[in-house]
Scaffold this motif. Structure first.
Motif, PDB file in Angstrom:
ATOM      1  N   ARG A   1       0.831  -1.207   0.000  1.00 19.83           N
ATOM      2  CA  ARG A   1       0.000   0.000   0.000  1.00 19.83           C
ATOM      3  C   ARG A   1       0.866   1.258   0.000  1.00 19.83           C
ATOM      4  O   ARG A   1       0.542   2.252  -0.643  1.00 19.83           O
ATOM      5  CB  ARG A   1      -0.931  -0.008   1.212  1.00 19.83           C
TER       6      ARG A   1
ATOM      7  N   THR B   1       2.469   1.719  -3.564  1.00 21.14           N
ATOM      8  CA  THR B   1       1.557   1.856  -4.697  1.00 21.14           C
ATOM      9  C   THR B   1       1.146   3.326  -4.868  1.00 21.14           C
ATOM     10  O   THR B   1       0.724   3.958  -3.895  1.00 21.14           O
ATOM     11  CB  THR B   1       0.288   1.008  -4.478  1.00 21.14           C
ATOM     12  N   PRO B   2       1.285   3.865  -6.059  1.00 18.20           N
ATOM     13  CA  PRO B   2       0.843   5.247  -6.285  1.00 18.20           C
ATOM     14  C   PRO B   2      -0.606   5.435  -5.846  1.00 18.20           C
ATOM     15  O   PRO B   2      -1.445   4.550  -6.044  1.00 18.20           O
ATOM     16  CB  PRO B   2       1.005   5.417  -7.799  1.00 18.20           C
ATOM     17  N   ALA B   3      -0.891   6.589  -5.237  1.00 23.66           N
ATOM     18  CA  ALA B   3      -2.224   6.841  -4.678  1.00 23.66           C
ATOM     19  C   ALA B   3      -3.323   6.642  -5.701  1.00 23.66           C
ATOM     20  O   ALA B   3      -4.413   6.153  -5.378  1.00 23.66           O
ATOM     21  CB  ALA B   3      -2.275   8.246  -4.106  1.00 23.66           C
ATOM     22  N   ALA B   4      -3.063   7.013  -6.949  1.00 26.80           N
ATOM     23  CA  ALA B   4      -4.100   6.913  -7.982  1.00 26.80           C
ATOM     24  C   ALA B   4      -4.466   5.468  -8.296  1.00 26.80           C
ATOM     25  O   ALA B   4      -5.545   5.199  -8.838  1.00 26.80           O
ATOM     26  CB  ALA B   4      -3.630   7.610  -9.256  1.00 26.80           C
TER      27      ALA B   4
ATOM     28  N   ARG C   1      -4.392   2.960  -5.905  1.00 25.14           N
ATOM     29  CA  ARG C   1      -4.931   2.245  -4.757  1.00 25.14           C
ATOM     30  C   ARG C   1      -6.432   2.082  -4.881  1.00 25.14           C
ATOM     31  O   ARG C   1      -7.167   3.036  -5.102  1.00 25.14           O
ATOM     32  CB  ARG C   1      -4.633   3.008  -3.465  1.00 25.14           C
TER      33      ARG C   1
END
Length: 237
Positions: free
Chosen positions: A216, A219-222, A224
């Motif tokens: 988590r 992983t890039p926020a977009a 998730r």
């Protein structure tokens, strides 16, 4: 049911943790074996999967390799490798466990790169990115969830399977279970076997939880929650 009660009693005895060859020593061996096996699997599976995924070739070969590896009995491989120049002990165990770690790492790396929208690649090429820049700046960041999922699968599988290392004098938590069989089920060995199994299961769950948190974080926020957890079952090809 008594064996479970005996197992918890065994775990509550501090001497079973701190004595030479006790749980702490075996836990240290187990983690070391698993770490080297996963690192070796990553060193083989990730570069190959990323390279094949970048080139868009080899999907059929990856599926075949994964299926062949699944068909190999773990205990048979652990028994055969010590007969090679690797000898007995930890080296053949690490190699054997790495063999089972490579397929999920390889397949998820390949699938991670192939699931990228072709229009995204075309747009990146249109901006003048070279093949290496496309890989580093576009494909690898978008593949992070798949790479992390492959690592989680491989790590949990290795931690759980490493208990079999005791059969070839490889150490680890399997020694606790093996010693329980030596003591005898009716002489307290049953509780020791259950205790060893509980520790292995809890360790696998802990590794899964920690790696899920790491996944988590990286992983890039977009990305998730934008997709379900990827698996190594069906590499695109």
């Amino acid at each position: 049911m008594n064996y479970f009660r005996e197992g918890f009693v065994w775990l509550n005895d501090p001497l079973n943790w701190t004595n030479p060859g006790g749980l702490l020593d075996r836990l240290d061996e187990h983690l070391l074996i698993s770490l080297w096996a996963v690192l070796l699997g990553c060193a083989i599976g990730w570069p190959l999967g990323i390279w094949l995924g970048h080139r868009g070739r080899g999907g059929g070969a990856i599926v075949t390799l994964a299926n062949l590896t699944l068909a190999i009995p773990t205990l048979a491989l652990l028994t055969i490798l010590p007969l090679t120049p690797l000898g007995f002990g930890k080296p053949p165990v690490v190699v054997a466990l790495a063999v089972f770690a490579v397929p999920p790492l390889l397949a998820n790396a390949y699938t991670g790169l192939r699931q990228i929208d072709p229009e995204t690649r075309d747009a990146a090429k249109g901006m003048g990115l070279s093949g290496g820049q496309l890989l580093r700046q576009v494909e690898l960041p978008l593949s992070v969830p798949y790479l992390a999922a492959g690592l989680r699968t491989a790590a949990v599988q290795v931690v759980a399977t490493a208990a079999l290392a005791a059969f070839v004098n490889g150490g680890g938590l399997g020694e606790i279970i093996s010693a329980g069989f030596g003591v005898g089920m009716s002489n307290g060995g049953g509780g020791q076997i259950v205790a060893g199994g509980i520790v292995v299961a809890l360790l696998a769950l802990l590794v899964e939880t920690l790696l899920a948190a790491v996944q988590r974080l990286v992983t890039p926020a977009a990305l998730r929650g934008a997709r379900r957890r990827p698996t190594a079952a069906a590499p695109a090809g």
